[in-house]
Design a protein around this motif. Structure first.
Motif, PDB file in Angstrom:
ATOM      1  N   LYS A  21       0.792  -1.303  -0.135  1.00 12.56           N
ATOM      2  CA  LYS A  21      -0.002  -0.096  -0.018  1.00 12.56           C
ATOM      3  C   LYS A  21       0.703   1.193   0.153  1.00 12.56           C
ATOM      4  O   LYS A  21       0.545   2.380  -0.645  1.00 12.56           O
ATOM      5  CB  LYS A  21      -0.768  -0.147   1.331  1.00 12.56           C
ATOM      6  CG  LYS A  21      -2.041  -1.206   1.143  1.00 12.56           C
ATOM      7  CD  LYS A  21      -3.053  -0.822   2.202  1.00 12.56           C
ATOM      8  CE  LYS A  21      -4.409  -1.645   1.903  1.00 12.56           C
ATOM      9  NZ  LYS A  21      -5.300  -1.724   3.102  1.00 12.56           N
ATOM     10  N   ASP A  22       2.033   1.180   0.814  1.00 10.91           N
ATOM     11  CA  ASP A  22       2.857   1.989   0.773  1.00 10.91           C
ATOM     12  C   ASP A  22       3.452   2.596  -0.736  1.00 10.91           C
ATOM     13  O   ASP A  22       3.595   3.731  -0.974  1.00 10.91           O
ATOM     14  CB  ASP A  22       4.042   2.113   1.747  1.00 10.91           C
ATOM     15  CG  ASP A  22       4.785   3.258   1.974  1.00 10.91           C
ATOM     16  OD1 ASP A  22       4.416   4.347   1.805  1.00 10.91           O
ATOM     17  OD2 ASP A  22       5.950   3.191   2.326  1.00 10.91           O
ATOM     18  N   LEU A  23       3.780   1.283  -1.319  1.00 17.87           N
ATOM     19  CA  LEU A  23       4.134   1.582  -2.937  1.00 17.87           C
ATOM     20  C   LEU A  23       2.977   2.123  -3.593  1.00 17.87           C
ATOM     21  O   LEU A  23       3.388   3.254  -4.558  1.00 17.87           O
ATOM     22  CB  LEU A  23       4.584   0.130  -3.309  1.00 17.87           C
ATOM     23  CG  LEU A  23       4.751  -0.010  -4.906  1.00 17.87           C
ATOM     24  CD1 LEU A  23       5.859   0.967  -5.288  1.00 17.87           C
ATOM     25  CD2 LEU A  23       5.206  -1.432  -5.378  1.00 17.87           C
ATOM     26  N   LEU A  24       2.199   1.704  -3.605  1.00 16.97           N
ATOM     27  CA  LEU A  24       1.094   2.273  -4.585  1.00 16.97           C
ATOM     28  C   LEU A  24       0.530   3.585  -3.921  1.00 16.97           C
ATOM     29  O   LEU A  24       0.392   4.365  -4.860  1.00 16.97           O
ATOM     30  CB  LEU A  24      -0.563   1.346  -4.296  1.00 16.97           C
ATOM     31  CG  LEU A  24      -1.459   1.532  -5.139  1.00 16.97           C
ATOM     32  CD1 LEU A  24      -1.063   1.304  -6.522  1.00 16.97           C
ATOM     33  CD2 LEU A  24      -2.841   0.806  -4.703  1.00 16.97           C
ATOM     34  N   ASN A  26       2.175   5.968  -2.046  1.00 14.27           N
ATOM     35  CA  ASN A  26       3.230   7.119  -1.884  1.00 14.27           C
ATOM     36  C   ASN A  26       4.444   6.904  -2.892  1.00 14.27           C
ATOM     37  O   ASN A  26       5.246   7.722  -2.834  1.00 14.27           O
ATOM     38  CB  ASN A  26       3.830   7.189  -0.483  1.00 14.27           C
ATOM     39  CG  ASN A  26       2.686   7.144   0.677  1.00 14.27           C
ATOM     40  OD1 ASN A  26       1.818   8.022   0.449  1.00 14.27           O
ATOM     41  ND2 ASN A  26       2.407   5.991   1.362  1.00 14.27           N
ATOM     42  N   GLY A  27       4.262   5.731  -3.673  1.00 10.10           N
ATOM     43  CA  GLY A  27       5.345   5.518  -4.518  1.00 10.10           C
ATOM     44  C   GLY A  27       6.509   5.197  -3.725  1.00 10.10           C
ATOM     45  O   GLY A  27       7.878   5.527  -4.267  1.00 10.10           O
ATOM     46  N   ASN A  28       6.722   4.538  -2.524  1.00 14.82           N
ATOM     47  CA  ASN A  28       7.723   4.427  -1.821  1.00 14.82           C
ATOM     48  C   ASN A  28       8.544   3.138  -2.320  1.00 14.82           C
ATOM     49  O   ASN A  28       8.072   2.100  -2.350  1.00 14.82           O
ATOM     50  CB  ASN A  28       7.456   4.213  -0.482  1.00 14.82           C
ATOM     51  CG  ASN A  28       8.764   4.186   0.504  1.00 14.82           C
ATOM     52  OD1 ASN A  28       9.724   5.056   0.405  1.00 14.82           O
ATOM     53  ND2 ASN A  28       8.787   3.326   1.516  1.00 14.82           N
ATOM     54  N   ILE A  29       9.779   3.339  -2.793  1.00 13.74           N
ATOM     55  CA  ILE A  29      10.670   2.307  -3.343  1.00 13.74           C
ATOM     56  C   ILE A  29      11.676   1.805  -2.335  1.00 13.74           C
ATOM     57  O   ILE A  29      12.793   2.791  -2.495  1.00 13.74           O
ATOM     58  CB  ILE A  29      11.253   2.888  -4.894  1.00 13.74           C
ATOM     59  CG1 ILE A  29      10.259   3.447  -5.766  1.00 13.74           C
ATOM     60  CG2 ILE A  29      12.016   1.748  -5.345  1.00 13.74           C
ATOM     61  CD1 ILE A  29       9.236   2.450  -6.415  1.00 13.74           C
ATOM     62  N   TYR A  30      11.873   0.620  -1.951  1.00 15.19           N
ATOM     63  CA  TYR A  30      12.766   0.141  -0.960  1.00 15.19           C
ATOM     64  C   TYR A  30      13.745  -0.640  -1.854  1.00 15.19           C
ATOM     65  O   TYR A  30      13.179  -1.353  -2.288  1.00 15.19           O
ATOM     66  CB  TYR A  30      12.033  -0.471  -0.090  1.00 15.19           C
ATOM     67  CG  TYR A  30      13.002  -0.964   0.867  1.00 15.19           C
ATOM     68  CD1 TYR A  30      13.603  -0.441   2.094  1.00 15.19           C
ATOM     69  CD2 TYR A  30      13.622  -2.200   0.863  1.00 15.19           C
ATOM     70  CE1 TYR A  30      14.654  -0.788   3.008  1.00 15.19           C
ATOM     71  CE2 TYR A  30      14.453  -2.785   1.607  1.00 15.19           C
ATOM     72  CZ  TYR A  30      14.995  -2.114   2.912  1.00 15.19           C
ATOM     73  OH  TYR A  30      16.031  -2.574   3.783  1.00 15.19           O
TER      74      TYR A  30
END
Length: 241
Positions: A21-24, A26-30
């Motif tokens: 959900k964070d990726l979707l 906020n676009g957070n790329i780890y």
């Protein structure tokens, strides 16, 4: 290796619900460090002890002569194998990777269910339907951060017999079911690297991994491709197309 535009229909990213959900949203790329992937042990398929190895030497048909010191003659000859790897030291800079599962069209079928055997990689999956836009956003963000990067498909090789230099885009055959596309990013520190490309809901959606069978790739002609959730009431109709 140059940045490659990817032409397959979708990228799939697996993980736990909060991270997907964070990726979707906020676009957070780890991006994990290669040393981390090499030193961890798991049964999922995320980690690979070869990730920080840069050269492999093999001698599968090595023969060793045992010398009798008293007579200085060959006592016996043993058949053996030789597998030597050169790896980065823990303090050597290894870089970071961002890995994505890929799914491509097969043959000329018009409706192709997404079927994966990676349930253990995470309960949820983000299905990225416009891979070119995702790449563009990642490349632009990394450029603004002045981070050297390259991307491409992973090449799967039998590393037990392979000999020569190894790069971050080579993995053992046992991982070939992942059909991986990865981004390699230079990092001046041996640690995880995170950046954001903002909300990606315009090019992706989230779904439980167990429900991937309810997604289909549909092609209407040779150029247009649509990815989406298929309502149950039309699933049987689509399967007969």
């Amino acid at each position: 290796m140059e940045n490659n535009k990817y032409t397959a229909p979708v990228f799939l990213k697996f993980g736990e619900e909060q991270y997907m959900k964070d990726l979707l949203e906020n676009g957070n790329i780890y991006c994990g460090n290669l040393h981390w992937f090499a030193n961890q042990v798991d049964e999922v398929g995320r980690c690979d002890s070869y990730e920080n190895i840069f050269e492999i030497k093999n001698a599968p048909d090595l023969r060793i002569a045992v010398i009798d010191k008293t007579t200085n003659k060959i006592k016996e000859i043993l058949d053996s194998e030789f597998h030597l790897v050169k790896k980065l030291r823990d303090d050597d800079l290894a870089g970071n990777i961002y890995c994505l599962y890929t799914f491509d069209f097969v043959g000329t079928q018009r409706c192709i269910p997404i079927e994966v055997d990676t349930d253990k990689l995470g309960e949820y999956c983000v299905v990225i339907t416009d891979v070119n836009k995702l790449q563009e956003r990642i490349f632009n963000k990394l450029k603004s951060l002045e981070r050297f990067n390259t991307s491409g498909f992973v090449k799967y090789t039998d590393l037990s017999t392979y000999e020569g230099k190894r790069n971050p885009f080579q993995k053992d055959l046992k991982f070939k079911n992942q059909h991986e596309y990865r981004f390699y990013i230079h990092n001046p520190n041996n640690e995880a690297f995170t950046f954001k490309i903002d909300n990606i809901e315009d090019i992706a959606f989230i779904i439980k991994t167990s429900e991937l069978s309810t997604c289909c790739l549909i092609t209407y002609d040779k150029t247009e491709r649509v990815v989406g959730r298929i309502p149950k009431e039309i699933q049987s109709l689509l399967n007969n197309l």
